[in-house]
Design a protein around this motif. Sequence first.
Motif, short mmCIF file in Angstrom:
data_model
loop_
_atom_site.label_atom_id
_atom_site.label_comp_id
_atom_site.label_asym_id
_atom_site.label_seq_id
_atom_site.Cartn_x
_atom_site.Cartn_y
_atom_site.Cartn_z
N PHE A 169 -7.67 1.61 -3.77
CA PHE A 169 -8.28 1.88 -2.60
C PHE A 169 -7.85 0.74 -1.60
CE2 PHE A 169 -10.39 3.96 -6.07
CZ PHE A 169 -10.76 4.97 -5.61
N PRO A 170 -7.09 0.91 -0.77
CA PRO A 170 -6.94 -0.31 0.24
C PRO A 170 -8.22 -0.60 1.23
CG PRO A 170 -5.36 1.33 0.81
CD PRO A 170 -6.42 2.02 -0.24
N SER A 216 0.84 -1.36 -0.16
CA SER A 216 -0.05 -0.14 -0.08
C SER A 216 0.95 1.28 -0.13
CB SER A 216 -0.94 0.02 1.27
OG SER A 216 -1.64 1.09 1.28
N LYS A 217 1.87 1.33 0.88
CA LYS A 217 2.92 2.38 0.87
C LYS A 217 3.54 2.63 -0.36
CE LYS A 217 3.09 3.80 5.10
NZ LYS A 217 3.00 2.93 6.27
N PHE A 218 3.72 1.76 -1.14
CA PHE A 218 4.47 1.71 -2.64
C PHE A 218 3.43 2.20 -3.52
CE2 PHE A 218 4.40 -0.03 -6.93
CZ PHE A 218 5.60 0.44 -7.41
N TYR A 219 2.03 1.89 -3.41
CA TYR A 219 1.28 2.47 -4.17
C TYR A 219 0.82 3.94 -4.17
CZ TYR A 219 -0.61 -2.26 -5.81
OH TYR A 219 -0.59 -3.76 -6.31
N GLN A 220 0.78 4.28 -2.53
CA GLN A 220 0.92 5.76 -2.29
C GLN A 220 1.92 6.53 -2.90
OE1 GLN A 220 -0.48 6.06 1.87
NE2 GLN A 220 -0.85 4.07 1.97
N GLN A 221 2.97 5.82 -2.76
CA GLN A 221 4.02 6.68 -3.36
C GLN A 221 4.19 6.97 -4.77
OE1 GLN A 221 6.71 8.10 -1.75
NE2 GLN A 221 7.50 8.68 -3.81
N LYS A 232 -6.68 10.11 3.89
CA LYS A 232 -7.36 9.36 4.89
C LYS A 232 -7.58 7.95 4.51
CE LYS A 232 -11.81 9.34 7.48
NZ LYS A 232 -13.14 9.95 7.37
N PHE A 233 -7.80 7.90 3.18
CA PHE A 233 -7.96 6.66 2.80
C PHE A 233 -6.88 5.80 2.17
CE2 PHE A 233 -12.52 8.29 2.91
CZ PHE A 233 -13.10 7.37 3.36
N ASN A 234 -5.85 6.45 2.27
CA ASN A 234 -4.46 5.86 1.70
C ASN A 234 -4.65 5.39 0.21
OD1 ASN A 234 -4.44 4.29 5.07
ND2 ASN A 234 -3.25 6.09 4.56
#
Length: 242
Positions: free
Chosen positions: A194-195, A117-122, A146-148
């Motif tokens: 969307f996680p 998820s962190k990778f996708y957000q980056q 908020k929804f990462n």
Amino acid sequence: MAIAPESIDEIKSQVNVYDVISQYLPLEKVGSSYRALCPFHPEKTPSFYVSPQKNIWKCFGCGKSGSAITFVMEYEGLSFSEALIKIAEKQGIKLKFIGKDKFQENKKYYQLLELVSKFYQQQLRTSPKARKYLSERNILPSTIDKFNIGYSPEDDSFIKWIEKNNINKEDLVKIGVISSVESKKDKFSGRIIFPIKNLQGKIVGFGGRSIEPHKSPKYLNSPETQIYKKSEILYGLYESKD
Ligand SMILES: [Zn+2]
């Protein structure tokens, strides 16, 4: 042995704080709430309130507040698991347990999904195309945070990233992120991510919305896995708690 995640979610969503606390304290009805003398600080007039609607309790005297679970932990001096077992017994809920191995395995999967998820957000932060797509749909940066929300690029950056970080591909197959260890892309490439979280706020899967007009299906969700049982998860339930 550990309590299965689905049982923890069941207690959190099914048990009402009123039913639990009324077994410990005499509750007096005031409007839509109930009150009692606070068991956690000395007082002569009640400032301890229970809201069945919001499913929370709060003391306006000492400031303590929480859920049915935290009440039982605090009142009885129990650990989280012990409190769950106690509540389940009293409310007639049958808890499911999992072995230590499976518990550790689940923990590994949660951590891995968090990392992905962190990778996708980056990737979203560095993709003008994906950011433009979201801003055109009036999705605010605060909502993204908020929804990462993230983004999976169409190129091979996901595979490069997992190879560089020595991430086990078999684990990624098991959590439904890639189709096989030979995959050259993750399942969500070209999609806004969307996680999907359980009630404990842990990521259990992803939903992906295509931003490429030619790509179908428009929405793609993670398959069911050891930690993602679709019947037990509603998207946005965790974020809607506050
Ligand atoms: Zn108090």
